[in-house]
Design a protein around this motif. Structure first.
Motif, PDB file in Angstrom:
ATOM      1  N   ALA A  17       0.829  -1.204   0.000  1.00 34.32           N
ATOM      2  CA  ALA A  17       0.000   0.000   0.000  1.00 34.32           C
ATOM      3  C   ALA A  17       0.865   1.257   0.000  1.00 34.32           C
ATOM      4  O   ALA A  17       0.561   2.227  -0.710  1.00 34.32           O
ATOM      5  CB  ALA A  17      -0.935  -0.011   1.212  1.00 34.32           C
ATOM      6  N   ILE A  18       1.942   1.254   0.772  1.00 34.56           N
ATOM      7  CA  ILE A  18       2.853   2.397   0.796  1.00 34.56           C
ATOM      8  C   ILE A  18       3.498   2.590  -0.568  1.00 34.56           C
ATOM      9  O   ILE A  18       3.581   3.713  -1.089  1.00 34.56           O
ATOM     10  CB  ILE A  18       3.935   2.201   1.876  1.00 34.56           C
ATOM     11  CG1 ILE A  18       3.313   2.263   3.273  1.00 34.56           C
ATOM     12  CG2 ILE A  18       5.041   3.254   1.742  1.00 34.56           C
ATOM     13  CD1 ILE A  18       4.246   1.822   4.390  1.00 34.56           C
ATOM     14  N   VAL A 176       5.255   6.200  12.140  1.00 33.62           N
ATOM     15  CA  VAL A 176       3.825   5.948  12.256  1.00 33.62           C
ATOM     16  C   VAL A 176       3.655   4.729  13.151  1.00 33.62           C
ATOM     17  O   VAL A 176       4.495   3.827  13.167  1.00 33.62           O
ATOM     18  CB  VAL A 176       3.137   5.722  10.888  1.00 33.62           C
ATOM     19  CG1 VAL A 176       3.218   6.971  10.032  1.00 33.62           C
ATOM     20  CG2 VAL A 176       3.730   4.538  10.148  1.00 33.62           C
ATOM     21  N   ALA A 177       2.579   4.710  13.911  1.00 31.02           N
ATOM     22  CA  ALA A 177       2.315   3.610  14.833  1.00 31.02           C
ATOM     23  C   ALA A 177       0.916   3.054  14.550  1.00 31.02           C
ATOM     24  O   ALA A 177      -0.062   3.502  15.149  1.00 31.02           O
ATOM     25  CB  ALA A 177       2.434   4.081  16.280  1.00 31.02           C
ATOM     26  N   GLU A 210      -4.157   1.023   3.391  1.00 28.14           N
ATOM     27  CA  GLU A 210      -4.103   2.279   2.638  1.00 28.14           C
ATOM     28  C   GLU A 210      -4.098   3.494   3.557  1.00 28.14           C
ATOM     29  O   GLU A 210      -3.535   4.539   3.217  1.00 28.14           O
ATOM     30  CB  GLU A 210      -5.287   2.363   1.670  1.00 28.14           C
ATOM     31  CG  GLU A 210      -5.231   1.386   0.512  1.00 28.14           C
ATOM     32  CD  GLU A 210      -5.562  -0.043   0.914  1.00 28.14           C
ATOM     33  OE1 GLU A 210      -5.239  -0.965   0.138  1.00 28.14           O
ATOM     34  OE2 GLU A 210      -6.140  -0.249   2.006  1.00 28.14           O
ATOM     35  N   GLU A 211      -4.710   3.359   4.739  1.00 30.07           N
ATOM     36  CA  GLU A 211      -4.722   4.472   5.692  1.00 30.07           C
ATOM     37  C   GLU A 211      -3.343   4.666   6.323  1.00 30.07           C
ATOM     38  O   GLU A 211      -2.939   5.795   6.605  1.00 30.07           O
ATOM     39  CB  GLU A 211      -5.791   4.221   6.755  1.00 30.07           C
ATOM     40  CG  GLU A 211      -7.200   4.299   6.164  1.00 30.07           C
ATOM     41  CD  GLU A 211      -8.284   3.868   7.115  1.00 30.07           C
ATOM     42  OE1 GLU A 211      -9.260   4.634   7.283  1.00 30.07           O
ATOM     43  OE2 GLU A 211      -8.182   2.768   7.698  1.00 30.07           O
ATOM     44  N   VAL A 212      -2.626   3.581   6.522  1.00 34.50           N
ATOM     45  CA  VAL A 212      -1.236   3.702   6.973  1.00 34.50           C
ATOM     46  C   VAL A 212      -0.392   4.339   5.870  1.00 34.50           C
ATOM     47  O   VAL A 212       0.426   5.226   6.126  1.00 34.50           O
ATOM     48  CB  VAL A 212      -0.670   2.322   7.358  1.00 34.50           C
ATOM     49  CG1 VAL A 212       0.785   2.462   7.826  1.00 34.50           C
ATOM     50  CG2 VAL A 212      -1.512   1.659   8.441  1.00 34.50           C
ATOM     51  N   ALA A 213      -0.619   3.909   4.636  1.00 36.10           N
ATOM     52  CA  ALA A 213       0.127   4.460   3.505  1.00 36.10           C
ATOM     53  C   ALA A 213      -0.110   5.959   3.353  1.00 36.10           C
ATOM     54  O   ALA A 213       0.833   6.719   3.074  1.00 36.10           O
ATOM     55  CB  ALA A 213      -0.268   3.736   2.211  1.00 36.10           C
ATOM     56  N   ASP A 214      -1.343   6.398   3.538  1.00 32.36           N
ATOM     57  CA  ASP A 214      -1.644   7.831   3.456  1.00 32.36           C
ATOM     58  C   ASP A 214      -0.849   8.612   4.503  1.00 32.36           C
ATOM     59  O   ASP A 214      -0.359   9.717   4.237  1.00 32.36           O
ATOM     60  CB  ASP A 214      -3.140   8.074   3.691  1.00 32.36           C
ATOM     61  CG  ASP A 214      -3.992   7.652   2.503  1.00 32.36           C
ATOM     62  OD1 ASP A 214      -3.458   7.539   1.373  1.00 32.36           O
ATOM     63  OD2 ASP A 214      -5.203   7.431   2.710  1.00 32.36           O
ATOM     64  N   SER A 215      -0.712   8.039   5.690  1.00 33.79           N
ATOM     65  CA  SER A 215       0.011   8.703   6.771  1.00 33.79           C
ATOM     66  C   SER A 215       1.503   8.791   6.454  1.00 33.79           C
ATOM     67  O   SER A 215       2.146   9.817   6.715  1.00 33.79           O
ATOM     68  CB  SER A 215      -0.194   7.945   8.083  1.00 33.79           C
ATOM     69  OG  SER A 215      -1.569   7.879   8.402  1.00 33.79           O
ATOM     70  N   LEU A 232       3.050   9.384  14.558  1.00 34.77           N
ATOM     71  CA  LEU A 232       1.661   9.547  14.140  1.00 34.77           C
ATOM     72  C   LEU A 232       0.920   8.242  14.398  1.00 34.77           C
ATOM     73  O   LEU A 232       1.194   7.215  13.771  1.00 34.77           O
ATOM     74  CB  LEU A 232       1.608   9.922  12.657  1.00 34.77           C
ATOM     75  CG  LEU A 232       0.233  10.153  12.042  1.00 34.77           C
ATOM     76  CD1 LEU A 232      -0.550  11.198  12.826  1.00 34.77           C
ATOM     77  CD2 LEU A 232       0.371  10.581  10.589  1.00 34.77           C
ATOM     78  N   ALA A 233      -0.001   8.272  15.348  1.00 36.44           N
ATOM     79  CA  ALA A 233      -0.775   7.078  15.698  1.00 36.44           C
ATOM     80  C   ALA A 233      -1.898   6.882  14.687  1.00 36.44           C
ATOM     81  O   ALA A 233      -2.712   7.781  14.466  1.00 36.44           O
ATOM     82  CB  ALA A 233      -1.347   7.215  17.105  1.00 36.44           C
ATOM     83  N   VAL A 234      -1.934   5.712  14.080  1.00 39.81           N
ATOM     84  CA  VAL A 234      -2.978   5.378  13.092  1.00 39.81           C
ATOM     85  C   VAL A 234      -3.741   4.200  13.684  1.00 39.81           C
ATOM     86  O   VAL A 234      -3.518   3.037  13.339  1.00 39.81           O
ATOM     87  CB  VAL A 234      -2.338   5.021  11.725  1.00 39.81           C
ATOM     88  CG1 VAL A 234      -3.422   4.864  10.656  1.00 39.81           C
ATOM     89  CG2 VAL A 234      -1.303   6.057  11.306  1.00 39.81           C
ATOM     90  N   ASN A 235      -4.653   4.524  14.600  1.00 35.60           N
ATOM     91  CA  ASN A 235      -5.249   3.428  15.390  1.00 35.60           C
ATOM     92  C   ASN A 235      -6.731   3.585  15.689  1.00 35.60           C
ATOM     93  O   ASN A 235      -7.280   2.835  16.513  1.00 35.60           O
ATOM     94  CB  ASN A 235      -4.473   3.250  16.700  1.00 35.60           C
ATOM     95  CG  ASN A 235      -4.518   4.487  17.585  1.00 35.60           C
ATOM     96  OD1 ASN A 235      -5.443   5.276  17.515  1.00 35.60           O
ATOM     97  ND2 ASN A 235      -3.520   4.640  18.440  1.00 35.60           N
ATOM     98  N   GLY A 236      -7.395   4.543  15.063  1.00 32.28           N
ATOM     99  CA  GLY A 236      -8.834   4.686  15.274  1.00 32.28           C
ATOM    100  C   GLY A 236      -9.206   5.111  16.681  1.00 32.28           C
ATOM    101  O   GLY A 236     -10.347   4.944  17.110  1.00 32.28           O
TER     102      GLY A 236
END
Length: 240
Positions: A17-18, A176-177, A210-215, A232-236
């Motif tokens: 995705a990245i 990113v986390a 894809e949401e991790v890739a966007d970050s 950057l926490a990507v965890n909802g």
């Protein structure tokens, strides 16, 4: 002039995705992988229409000198995404020393030594970006994943420290986390376990690769030009 980014672990779900996101933004890519020849071939075919240069690099970053096989194939470089790695489940008292060595090598030593090798090439551009894909467990820790949590926490410390060292060279370093992301890593969980995790996440769902890739793309872009040494926490909203 072409921009080149290295993505390690590019054949995995988040790495793919990245890679697709960066290719869509005009990056040419060094695509590191270890065993998944078919996956990397498919990825190159999928991104070919973006018109960049896409160079697969096969290397085992869980071995002591694996990073040298990657570094030897890097010429021009503008960005590095350290994404390679694997999880480990089980009690700490059951952890084998060889398993610990492998976790430390792939998540910490290889990214650190590979970055060391590539810093002179990044400095030639007088700007650049490095992003480490850590984990929510590197921030909060997890029982039954003590060793994994430890190396992911070390990645965060590495990013914070290196960001201070490289800032004057115009190179930013962030992490990113991701939290619970819908990848093959969760396929070993039962439906009940997935439902229990989802119930604890305020957003009410697992994240997408894809949401991790966007970050990651955001942290490499000019839109984050004053963001450095951050996680950057990507965890909802999970476990914040």
């Amino acid at each position: 002039m072409k921009k080149f980014a290295l993505v390690t672990g590019a054949s995995g779900a988040i790495g793919r995705a990245i890679s697709m996101k960066l290719a869509s933004k005009g990056y040419s890519l060094y695509l590191h992988y270890n065993k998944n020849d078919k996956g990397i071939e498919e990825l190159v075919c999928q991104i070919q229409h973006f018109g960049g240069e896409y160079i697969p690099i096969k290397a085992n970053l869980a071995t002591k000198n694996g990073y040298l096989d990657v570094a030897a194939n890097i010429f021009s470089i503008d960005a590095i995404v350290h994404n390679a790695g694997h999880a480990h489940y089980g009690l700490l008292e059951d952890l084998e020393e060889s398993e610990a060595d492998e976790l430390i090598q792939v998540h910490l030593m290889s990214p650190m030594m590979l970055t060391k090798k590539l810093i002179p090439k990044l400095r030639q551009k007088e700007r650049g970006g490095i992003v480490l894909v850590s984990s929510i467990w590197g921030q909060t820790g997890a029982s039954y994943e003590v060793a994994y949590s430890a190396v992911k926490g070390a990645q965060i410390a590495f990013a914070k420290a290196l960001s201070k060292e490289l800032a004057s060279s115009g190179i930013r370093v962030n992490a990113v986390a991701p939290g619970a992301i819908h990848t093959p890593m969760v396929e070993d969980f039962s439906q009940e376990e997935i439902e229990a995790i989802t119930a604890d996440i305020p957003t009410g769902r697992l994240g997408q690769a894809e949401e991790v890739a966007d970050s990651v793309e955001f942290l490499l872009s000019d839109k984050s030009s004053y963001i450095n040494g951050q996680v950057l926490a990507v965890n909802g909203g999970w476990l914040t």
